[in-house]
Design a protein around this motif. Sequence first.
Motif, PDB file in Angstrom:
ATOM      1  N   ARG A  36       0.826  -1.221   0.000  1.00  0.00           N
ATOM      2  CA  ARG A  36       0.000   0.000   0.000  1.00  0.00           C
ATOM      3  C   ARG A  36       0.851   1.258   0.000  1.00  0.00           C
ATOM      4  O   ARG A  36       0.337   2.354  -0.217  1.00  0.00           O
ATOM      5  CB  ARG A  36      -0.944   0.007   1.193  1.00  0.00           C
ATOM      6  N   TYR A 164      -9.592  -9.872  15.879  1.00  0.00           N
ATOM      7  CA  TYR A 164      -8.609 -10.554  15.019  1.00  0.00           C
ATOM      8  C   TYR A 164      -8.973 -12.016  14.826  1.00  0.00           C
ATOM      9  O   TYR A 164      -8.998 -12.521  13.702  1.00  0.00           O
ATOM     10  CB  TYR A 164      -7.209 -10.438  15.623  1.00  0.00           C
ATOM     11  N   THR A 199       7.320 -11.204  13.620  1.00  0.00           N
ATOM     12  CA  THR A 199       7.163 -10.124  12.629  1.00  0.00           C
ATOM     13  C   THR A 199       6.754  -8.849  13.350  1.00  0.00           C
ATOM     14  O   THR A 199       6.475  -8.852  14.561  1.00  0.00           O
ATOM     15  CB  THR A 199       6.064 -10.464  11.588  1.00  0.00           C
TER      16      THR A 199
HETATM   17  N1  LIG Z   1       3.073 -13.313  12.465  1.00  0.00           N
HETATM   18  C1  LIG Z   1       2.311 -14.318  12.908  1.00  0.00           C
HETATM   19  O1  LIG Z   1       2.620 -14.963  13.924  1.00  0.00           O
HETATM   20  C2  LIG Z   1       1.067 -14.699  12.164  1.00  0.00           C
HETATM   21  C3  LIG Z   1       0.374 -15.829  12.605  1.00  0.00           C
HETATM   22  C4  LIG Z   1      -0.781 -16.226  11.939  1.00  0.00           C
HETATM   23  C5  LIG Z   1      -1.218 -15.504  10.831  1.00  0.00           C
HETATM   24  N2  LIG Z   1      -0.528 -14.395  10.426  1.00  0.00           N
HETATM   25  C6  LIG Z   1      -1.043 -13.670   9.261  1.00  0.00           C
HETATM   26  O2  LIG Z   1      -0.032 -13.595   8.266  1.00  0.00           O
HETATM   27  C7  LIG Z   1      -0.210 -12.407   7.483  1.00  0.00           C
HETATM   28  C8  LIG Z   1       1.107 -11.632   7.447  1.00  0.00           C
HETATM   29  O3  LIG Z   1       1.393 -11.202   8.775  1.00  0.00           O
HETATM   30  P1  LIG Z   1       2.837 -10.730   9.253  1.00  0.00           P
HETATM   31  O4  LIG Z   1       3.061 -11.375  10.565  1.00  0.00           O
HETATM   32  O5  LIG Z   1       3.828 -10.873   8.164  1.00  0.00           O
HETATM   33  O6  LIG Z   1       2.521  -9.186   9.552  1.00  0.00           O
HETATM   34  P2  LIG Z   1       3.287  -7.833   9.224  1.00  0.00           P
HETATM   35  O7  LIG Z   1       4.768  -8.023   9.262  1.00  0.00           O
HETATM   36  O8  LIG Z   1       2.661  -6.813  10.102  1.00  0.00           O
HETATM   37  O9  LIG Z   1       2.889  -7.560   7.693  1.00  0.00           O
HETATM   38  C9  LIG Z   1       1.568  -7.246   7.362  1.00  0.00           C
HETATM   39  C10 LIG Z   1       1.553  -6.791   5.922  1.00  0.00           C
HETATM   40  O10 LIG Z   1       0.197  -6.447   5.569  1.00  0.00           O
HETATM   41  C11 LIG Z   1       0.213  -5.160   5.003  1.00  0.00           C
HETATM   42  N3  LIG Z   1      -1.068  -4.485   5.134  1.00  0.00           N
HETATM   43  C12 LIG Z   1      -1.763  -4.166   6.246  1.00  0.00           C
HETATM   44  N4  LIG Z   1      -2.897  -3.527   5.922  1.00  0.00           N
HETATM   45  C13 LIG Z   1      -2.914  -3.423   4.556  1.00  0.00           C
HETATM   46  C14 LIG Z   1      -3.800  -2.869   3.618  1.00  0.00           C
HETATM   47  N5  LIG Z   1      -4.928  -2.235   3.989  1.00  0.00           N
HETATM   48  N6  LIG Z   1      -3.511  -2.992   2.306  1.00  0.00           N
HETATM   49  C15 LIG Z   1      -2.390  -3.610   1.900  1.00  0.00           C
HETATM   50  N7  LIG Z   1      -1.480  -4.123   2.740  1.00  0.00           N
HETATM   51  C16 LIG Z   1      -1.748  -4.037   4.057  1.00  0.00           C
HETATM   52  C17 LIG Z   1       1.346  -4.430   5.716  1.00  0.00           C
HETATM   53  O11 LIG Z   1       1.718  -3.261   5.005  1.00  0.00           O
HETATM   54  P3  LIG Z   1       2.460  -2.007   5.726  1.00  0.00           P
HETATM   55  O12 LIG Z   1       3.921  -2.368   5.824  1.00  0.00           O
HETATM   56  O13 LIG Z   1       2.197  -0.889   4.791  1.00  0.00           O
HETATM   57  O14 LIG Z   1       1.826  -1.839   7.081  1.00  0.00           O
HETATM   58  C18 LIG Z   1       2.392  -5.527   5.686  1.00  0.00           C
HETATM   59  O15 LIG Z   1       2.994  -5.600   4.426  1.00  0.00           O
HETATM   60  C19 LIG Z   1      -1.366 -11.656   8.132  1.00  0.00           C
HETATM   61  O16 LIG Z   1      -2.571 -11.936   7.448  1.00  0.00           O
HETATM   62  C20 LIG Z   1      -1.418 -12.233   9.535  1.00  0.00           C
HETATM   63  O17 LIG Z   1      -2.694 -12.107  10.119  1.00  0.00           O
HETATM   64  C21 LIG Z   1       0.597 -13.986  11.064  1.00  0.00           C
END
Ligand SMILES: NC(=O)c1ccc[n+]([C@@H]2O[C@H](COP(=O)([O-])OP(=O)(O)OC[C@H]3O[C@@H](n4cnc5c(N)ncnc54)[C@H](OP(=O)(O)O)[C@@H]3O)[C@@H](O)[C@H]2O)c1
Length: 241
Positions: A36, A164, A199
């Motif tokens: 974004r 969430y 993350t």
């Molecule tokens: N980390 C975990 O333990 C974990 C566990 C289970 C599931 N997940 C899922 O895995 C996915 C990735 O998570 P992550 O841990 O890698 O999180 P992260 O490091 O916070 O990355 C989230 C990503 O989503 C983007 N994002 C947020 N809102 C957005 C929007 N409106 N439009 C486009 N992009 C947007 C962020 O962009 P910006 O950089 O611009 O903010 C970032 O690139 C998520 O769906 C999360 O719920 C994560």
Amino acid sequence: MGDKRVALVTGANKGIGFEIAKQLGNRGVTVLVGARDEARGIAAVNRLKAQGIAAQFVLLDVKDQHTIDEAADSIAHRYGKLDILVNNAGIFLNEPLPSGNDVSTLKEVYETNVFGVFRMTKTMLPLLRKSDGGRIVNMSSSLGSLTLNSDPDFELATFIVLGYNSSKTGVNALTVFFANELRNTPIKVNSADPGYCATDMNGYSGPRSPEQGASVAVYLATLPDGGPTGGFFNEVGAVPW
Ligand SMILES: NC(=O)c1ccc[n+]([C@@H]2O[C@H](COP(=O)([O-])OP(=O)(O)OC[C@H]3O[C@@H](n4cnc5c(N)ncnc54)[C@H](OP(=O)(O)O)[C@@H]3O)[C@@H](O)[C@H]2O)c1
């Protein structure tokens, strides 16, 4: 156009999404890095290109239908199809106990985590239908499992985060309903549980690496024609709904 697979990953500028883009790119897939923020997205593309990966920036805010429509137009113009869509973008809000929440918190998290996945899937579907074997991967979480959350011994039972967690239950519903709609097509739709990964989302508290978290999504994104659809998987196997 041509035979080369093209993948679009939302929220690919960092975290698990960046690792999914990297791992797909390392398999020879052309990766469209959805972000974004232009500067963050281009920085991620440059990191991937430095590793020999065919990567391109795509401006995408999953809350903004206009950016999604523009992305679909640009993919149609340049590639004529989309083979893989990874709905990875997501947010986590710190929330009080369920009864302390208000509707605005739930709306905010659903806007990105649920409606964002719906918007992306609906808009990209015509391009996925042009692929020989489209794959949709929705990033879910074991926190979205109603079965696990109903178990008092669930290892993450302390995360009583209504917005969430239920948003990821909603993601799983999208997986099931789109998989059902697309059952007689080559397109497969599955939910991925990456496990608890370090993350930005959790202040780097998870014990797993983003690389490890990405692997199940990459597996589901590159399923063979005989692979499953309408399922919920971590890297070990099926996760209960
Ligand atoms: N980390 C975990 O333990 C974990 C566990 C289970 C599931 N997940 C899922 O895995 C996915 C990735 O998570 P992550 O841990 O890698 O999180 P992260 O490091 O916070 O990355 C989230 C990503 O989503 C983007 N994002 C947020 N809102 C957005 C929007 N409106 N439009 C486009 N992009 C947007 C962020 O962009 P910006 O950089 O611009 O903010 C970032 O690139 C998520 O769906 C999360 O719920 C994560």
